[in-house]
Each structure stands twice: as structure tokens, then as C-alpha cells.
Design a protein around this motif. Structure first.
Motif, mmCIF file in Angstrom:
data_model
loop_
_atom_site.group_PDB
_atom_site.id
_atom_site.type_symbol
_atom_site.label_atom_id
_atom_site.label_comp_id
_atom_site.label_asym_id
_atom_site.label_seq_id
_atom_site.Cartn_x
_atom_site.Cartn_y
_atom_site.Cartn_z
ATOM 1 N N HIS A 161 0.824 -1.216 0.000
ATOM 2 C CA HIS A 161 0.000 0.000 0.000
ATOM 3 C C HIS A 161 0.861 1.272 0.000
ATOM 4 O O HIS A 161 0.423 2.323 0.451
ATOM 5 C CB HIS A 161 -0.944 0.010 1.204
ATOM 6 N N VAL A 162 2.076 1.148 -0.533
ATOM 7 C CA VAL A 162 2.924 2.324 -0.729
ATOM 8 C C VAL A 162 2.515 3.059 -1.993
ATOM 9 O O VAL A 162 2.669 4.276 -2.110
ATOM 10 C CB VAL A 162 4.408 1.903 -0.795
ATOM 11 N N PHE A 163 1.961 2.317 -2.943
ATOM 12 C CA PHE A 163 1.643 2.862 -4.263
ATOM 13 C C PHE A 163 0.284 2.339 -4.697
ATOM 14 O O PHE A 163 0.010 1.137 -4.604
ATOM 15 C CB PHE A 163 2.724 2.439 -5.256
ATOM 16 N N SER A 164 -0.574 3.245 -5.161
ATOM 17 C CA SER A 164 -1.875 2.862 -5.690
ATOM 18 C C SER A 164 -1.879 3.058 -7.205
ATOM 19 O O SER A 164 -1.777 4.192 -7.687
ATOM 20 C CB SER A 164 -2.986 3.708 -5.059
ATOM 21 N N PRO A 165 -1.996 1.976 -7.967
ATOM 22 C CA PRO A 165 -1.964 2.126 -9.433
ATOM 23 C C PRO A 165 -3.150 2.901 -9.989
ATOM 24 O O PRO A 165 -3.089 3.385 -11.119
ATOM 25 C CB PRO A 165 -1.962 0.672 -9.927
ATOM 26 N N ASP A 166 -4.215 3.045 -9.208
ATOM 27 C CA ASP A 166 -5.402 3.761 -9.689
ATOM 28 C C ASP A 166 -5.267 5.275 -9.568
ATOM 29 O O ASP A 166 -5.916 6.023 -10.308
ATOM 30 C CB ASP A 166 -6.638 3.309 -8.917
ATOM 31 N N SER A 167 -4.426 5.733 -8.634
ATOM 32 C CA SER A 167 -4.364 7.176 -8.392
ATOM 33 C C SER A 167 -2.956 7.751 -8.367
ATOM 34 O O SER A 167 -2.787 8.969 -8.490
ATOM 35 C CB SER A 167 -5.052 7.513 -7.058
ATOM 36 N N ASP A 168 -1.946 6.910 -8.207
ATOM 37 C CA ASP A 168 -0.575 7.411 -8.081
ATOM 38 C C ASP A 168 0.173 7.302 -9.400
ATOM 39 O O ASP A 168 -0.186 6.523 -10.293
ATOM 40 C CB ASP A 168 0.187 6.623 -7.006
ATOM 41 N N TYR A 169 1.241 8.100 -9.487
ATOM 42 C CA TYR A 169 2.135 8.057 -10.632
ATOM 43 C C TYR A 169 3.553 7.817 -10.129
ATOM 44 O O TYR A 169 3.883 8.116 -8.977
ATOM 45 C CB TYR A 169 2.101 9.364 -11.426
ATOM 46 N N VAL A 170 4.394 7.295 -11.010
ATOM 47 C CA VAL A 170 5.797 7.091 -10.660
ATOM 48 C C VAL A 170 6.651 7.785 -11.718
ATOM 49 O O VAL A 170 6.337 7.751 -12.916
ATOM 50 C CB VAL A 170 6.137 5.589 -10.552
ATOM 51 N N TYR A 171 7.707 8.456 -11.255
ATOM 52 C CA TYR A 171 8.545 9.276 -12.121
ATOM 53 C C TYR A 171 9.998 8.814 -12.069
ATOM 54 O O TYR A 171 10.456 8.267 -11.053
ATOM 55 C CB TYR A 171 8.490 10.747 -11.693
ATOM 56 N N LEU A 172 10.719 9.077 -13.151
ATOM 57 C CA LEU A 172 12.167 8.944 -13.190
ATOM 58 C C LEU A 172 12.766 10.333 -12.980
ATOM 59 O O LEU A 172 12.462 11.260 -13.738
ATOM 60 C CB LEU A 172 12.620 8.370 -14.535
ATOM 61 N N VAL A 173 13.597 10.479 -11.949
ATOM 62 C CA VAL A 173 14.237 11.754 -11.652
ATOM 63 C C VAL A 173 15.731 11.567 -11.850
ATOM 64 O O VAL A 173 16.380 10.830 -11.112
ATOM 65 C CB VAL A 173 13.932 12.207 -10.208
ATOM 66 N N MET A 174 16.293 12.250 -12.857
ATOM 67 C CA MET A 174 17.691 12.047 -13.242
ATOM 68 C C MET A 174 18.396 13.378 -13.423
ATOM 69 O O MET A 174 17.768 14.383 -13.795
ATOM 70 C CB MET A 174 17.762 11.227 -14.537
ATOM 71 N N ASP A 175 19.689 13.370 -13.174
ATOM 72 C CA ASP A 175 20.493 14.570 -13.370
ATOM 73 C C ASP A 175 20.323 15.104 -14.791
ATOM 74 O O ASP A 175 20.438 14.364 -15.762
ATOM 75 C CB ASP A 175 21.986 14.268 -13.152
ATOM 76 N N GLY A 176 20.044 16.372 -14.910
ATOM 77 C CA GLY A 176 20.096 17.038 -16.201
ATOM 78 C C GLY A 176 18.868 16.915 -17.073
ATOM 79 O O GLY A 176 18.849 17.465 -18.178
#
Length: 546
Positions: free
Chosen positions: A56-71
Motif C-alpha cells: 500500500h505504498v503505491f496505488s496504481p489507480d491514483s498514483d504516478y511514478v517518475y524517473l528523476v535524473m540529473d540534467g
């Protein structure tokens, strides 16, 4: 066998972009000549969020996941089946540079682990679990129904366990009976992902009587433990009247000799319509002859269901699957009467070194700064299945008035691998062409391959990777359904062009500087997106549709 002058994915001319995906596994790069590169590489990311969902750390119905990278700007990953999320950095990273990155849920929840990736030649694939915490659960299920029918097993008095390398051959605790069936289950959460385990089933734990161990005088069962949920189902002694054996053999000899497949670190599996197009059915080289094999006991309903459709994959990824852009392999599963076994044998990617074939060049590219008086270098990879080394391949440079190279005209005396940019090239696109030749053999000359410069030639050096252009932003890229275009001026029309220079999609923009374009009907692949103003100014960028 594999002599590569250099490798690049992101600067390929459109006419060979599809080949770049097909042959991205076929390069052993060697730098041809020192030159100041302005090339960039592509990295694909695959993030498994299954454990984060279960916790329950992440809900696929309401949450998004991002890639955060230098530059780069944070990049939102695209949902795939099985709580897997993916992203592709296309034409944004500098070769040889190591980038630090993390994944992030929504706007504030970061992973606690530190990650980095080095941009390498070709397509670099990164697979990970959120916070590097895999949901590693392996369940073994054995069907004892037919062992009961032949008197080998009595469910009222006997037990069954699993014996193998995962428990030092001492045997597991008693396997649990599944409901009222004669299926028995054992779950292990301590097996190391990537490890290869051998095992057999045994009736009555601690009983060493030979008759109570299955598959007497036969090889152990073998399974490769994935970093995910896995259920392994077997029949005791492999006896089940409703199943027949299907054997897959795949010859990896060429890939091993060409250093394209590491027997110690890589693995090969088969994925098809019979196992969900991506199950964990791994092949193993048990004889050390580089022929990898797998025996699957398949339900006899496949006699009527139609042919098996499948491909072999390296390291369980469709990005490294064989026969890219080509149809699946097929096999008509049949009853094994009259000693007619179900057996399918092939060379991985159909690369049989014994069959005469002309050499080919691929991953052609132009390396250098696209400014007058600078030296450009043509780069490419050379391949010959028969092991014939490269001879004197021929080169030529051409000048084009458009980004597709359709009006390219040869430049006099420009027949070396290096080319000094001339003032006549300003505003034009340069094309590098190589015709590969072997030193000898019946098929000594291959087909010419071209690469076009990423931008037109400039009269001044505006810095690495910088150039003025009509289009200022395209997002998301790659895109699945819609893509948005932002420009410096009002756009009159946008076009999507394939690698054959065919306009597949056109939209009139009616003087807008911001356009949203529907790509849903386009096949997956790489394209050029061209924006045109009323004054006929043009901007061209590469886009990917997945």
C-alpha cells in the motif's frame, strides 16, 4: 568475427532505424578514430511496483511514478501489465557519462536507494524493483494424482517434499495439500533471484528408499529463480495422460563466440502464446555445447488450439528478443505417437554461420560537430556470419537539402571515412554512406547503408548538442496515444514521416504554436515529426511510438 568501427543508436538515419532495434544486440564496439562526439544514447527503464502495491505504498489507480535524473526533467513512467512501469530516454544522454537517478512516487516520495546508469552504445536496458525490494516468492506445486492411481502414493499415509540444491538435498518440510485435490504446494521466499536451482520430488521425507524419489536415473529438474512471483507446476515422475513433452533447442553458439551472450551472466527463455508471452521458462545448456534446451509438458488441448507462437529472448526482455520486427516462430503441437516427438530446434535469431551470407553494415552514424571546418567521421558496425573479416569497404559523403536525405547528391572526392565540413554544406544535411566488403568469399560485397546528420550544418559553433530550431518541446516522447508539440512560431501544418519517407499522418495546425497530435493509429516504431509554418520554415525532430 565481429568488427565494429563504432556504434550509435540515436543518430541513425531513418532508413536504418528499424534495423538498429533488430541488431542492437549484435555489436562489439571499437572506437574507429578520435573525434569529438555529439552523439547521445538511449536507455529503457522497467520498474516493478508489485511489492509497493501490496504494501500500500503505491496505488496504481491514483498514483504516478517518475524517473528523476540529473540534467533532465522528471519523466513519468508508463504503466504496463503486471504493475510494471516503463520509460525510454531517447536521444537525451551523452555517451560515456554516468547519470545518478531515483524513482519517485507522485511529487514527494523518493526511493531511499541510490542509482546510477552509464550511457553505453546502443539501447541500455535497466530493470528494477521500487527501492530494490523484489517480491521474491517461488511456489512449487506437484500433482500426485497419477502417483496415487498407480499405487506409488497414498494421500492418507504418505507425504511429499521437494529435494534439491535449495535445501542441500535434505528435503523441504512436508508440502501442503491444496484443498481436497492431490496437488501439493511448497513456498520459498529465501531463494536468490537469478540463481539456478535443481530439484526433484520425494515421497515421505527422510525415507531414502530409491523407489520414493521421482525421475530415477534421469536428470534433475532445473529452474531459474526470477525476482518476482513464480509458480512452478509439475506432475510427479512427469506422468500425466493429458500432457505431452515439447522440447525447445536454441543454438547460441554464434552469439557466444561473438561475445554477444555471456554464458555465466546471461540466460535465454522462450515466451509465447502458451505461457503468457513472458513466463519464466528458461533454457539451459546442460552439455556445455552452447545448445540451450527446455522440456515443457503441455496440455493436449494444444492439439486443437492451433500452432504454438513464440520467440526466444535474452535475459527475459522483449527489448533483446530475437527476430525484432519479424513474425513469431510457429510449431504445430501434436500427439507423440509412432515415436514422433515434439521438437523445435533453431539458431537464435536464425543466425546460422554455416549459411553463406553477404556482410552487412549497421548502426551507421555521423560523429562530430556539425559546423563548417569541423571534421566529421562516419561510424558503423560490420558483421559477417561466416567470420570473414572486413576488407576495403567503400565510403562516400552526400549533401541533402532535407532531413530525410531524399535529395542527397554525392560530394566530389568525398570518399574517405572522414570529411571536412565545407561552406557549401551550410543549411544542408550531410549523409554518410558505407558499402561493406569482405576480404574474400562468394558474397564479398554487402548492401550500402546510410546515416544522415542529426541537424543541418551551421556556420558557427553553438556548442555541443545546441542548435536553433522551430520546435522547442515534444512530450511525452516516446508516446503511446497522444503527443504534444510546442514551437517558437505559429505552425501551419505538422507531418509524421516513416523511415521510407512516407507521410503517414498530417494535421493542419491553423496557426497555433501548441498542438496535440493523436498517434494511436500509428504502428509502434520511430518517426520524424516535421512542423511547417506559413512562411515555409521547418523544424524536424525524432519521435518514438510504443
Amino acid at each position: 568475427m565481429n568488427s565494429c568501427i563504432h556504434f550509435s543508436f540515436s543518430r541513425n538515419v531513418m532508413i536504418i532505424m528499424v534495423l538498429s532495434f533488430t541488431l542492437c544486440m549484435l555489436s562489439v564496439p571499437i572506437n574507429a578514430a578520435p573525434a569529438k562526439p555529439d552523439t547521445t544514447w538511449s536507455v529503457s527503464f522497467s520498474l516493478n511496483m508489485t511489492k509497493a502495491v501490496n504494501q500500500h505504498v503505491f496505488s496504481p489507480d491514483s498514483d504516478y511514478v517518475y524517473l528523476v535524473m540529473d540534467g533532465i526533467q522528471p519523466l513519468r513512467l508508463v504503466p504496463e501489465p503486471g504493475y510494471t512501469y516503463s520509460a525510454l530516454l531517447f536521444d537525451q544522454l551523452d555517451s560515456g557519462v554516468t547519470y545518478n537517478y531515483k524513482f519517485r512516487i507522485n511529487d514527494s516520495v523518493f526511493e531511499t536507494v541510490n542509482r546510477s546508469v552509464k550511457a553505453q552504445p546502443g539501447m541500455v536496458s535497466v530493470s528494477a524493483w521500487w527501492n530494490n525490494e523484489p517480491l521474491n516468492i517461488t511456489t512449487f506445486i506437484v500433482n500426485m494424482q497419477y502417483a496415487h492411481l498407480d499405487g506409488t502414493f497414498n494421500p492418507d499415509t504418505d507425504s511429499v517434499c521437494i529435494v534439491g540444491t535449495m535445501n542441500g538435498m535434505y528435503g523441504s518440510p512436508r508440502m501442503h495439500r491444496v484443498d481436497t485435490t492431490l496437488n501439493y504446494s511448497y513456498t520459498d521466499t529465501l531463494l536468490v533471484p537469478g540463481a539456478v536451482q535443481e530439484y526433484k520430488y520425494r515421497i515421505n521425507q527422510g525415507d531414502t528408499a530409491a523407489g520414493h524419489v521421482e525421475l530415477l536415473n534421469q536428470p534433475n529438474r532445473i529452474v531459474r529463480i526470477p525476482d518476482t512471483l513464480l509458480t512452478v507446476t509439475n506432475d510427479f515422475n512427469n506422468f500425466n495422460p493429458g500432457k505431452r513433452l515439447m522440447t525447445f533447442n536454441c543454438d547460441m553458439g554464434y552469439f557466444v563466440r561473438a561475445n554477444l551472450f555471456d554464458r555465466a551472466a546471461d540466460y535465454i527463455d522462450v515466451a509465447g502464446n502458451f505461457n503468457g508471452s513472458g513466463a519464466n521458462d528458461a533454457l539451459f545448456d546442460t552439455d556445455g555445447d552452447t545448445i540451450y534446451s527446455l522440456g515443457l509438458y503441455m496440455d493436449t488441448t494444444w492439439f486443437q488450439q492451433g500452432p504454438l507462437d513464440f520467440k526466444f529472448r535474452i535475459n527475459g526482455s522483449w527489448n533483446s528478443a530475437e527476430l525484432q520486427g519479424k513474425p513469431y516462430r510457429t510449431y504445430a503441437f501434436h500427439d507423440t505417437i509412432n515415436q514422433n516427438p515434439n521438437l523445435y530446434s533453431c539458431f537464435y535469431n536464425n543466425l546460422d554461420p554455416s549459411v553463406p551470407t553477404p556482410p552487412w553494415a549497421y548502426n551507421a552514424d555521423i560523429q562530430g560537430v556539425l559546423v563548417i571546418k569541423k571534421i566529421l567521421t562516419g561510424i558503423y558496425s560490420y558483421e559477417n556470419l561466416n567470420g570473414i573479416p572486413e576488407g576495403v569497404s567503400t565510403y562516400r559523403w552526400l549533401r541533402s537539402s532535407n532531413a530525410q536525405g531524399t535529395e542527397a547528391a554525392p560530394i566530389d572526392t568525398a570518399t574517405e571515412i572522414n570529411y571536412v565540413v565545407d561552406t557549401l554544406d551550410i543549411g544542408k544535411w550531410l549523409v554518410f554512406e558505407v558499402t561493406p566488403k569482405s576480404v574474400s568469399g562468394d558474397s564479398a560485397v554487402g548492401m550500402p547503408v546510410r546515416a544522415i546528420s542529426s541537424n543541418s550544418i551551421s556556420a558557427w559553433d553553438v556548442g555541443m548538442g545546441e542548435h536553433s530550431g522551430l520546435i522547442t518541446r515534444v512530450f511525452p516522447n516516446p508516446a503511446r496515444d497522444y503527443i504534444s508539440i510546442e514551437a517558437m512560431q505559429q505552425i501551419d501544418r505538422v507531418e509524421v514521416i516513416n523511415f521510407l519517407n512516407q507521410v503517414l499522418l498530417t494535421r493542419e495546425a491553423v496557426g497555433s504554436a501548441s498542438i496535440r497530435l493523436n498517434l494511436a493509429k500509428l504502428p509502434k516504431g520511430l518517426y520524424l515529426l516535421r512542423a511547417i509554418t506559413k512562411s515555409h520554415d521547418q523544424g524536424v525532430v525524432r519521435i518514438a511510438k510504443y
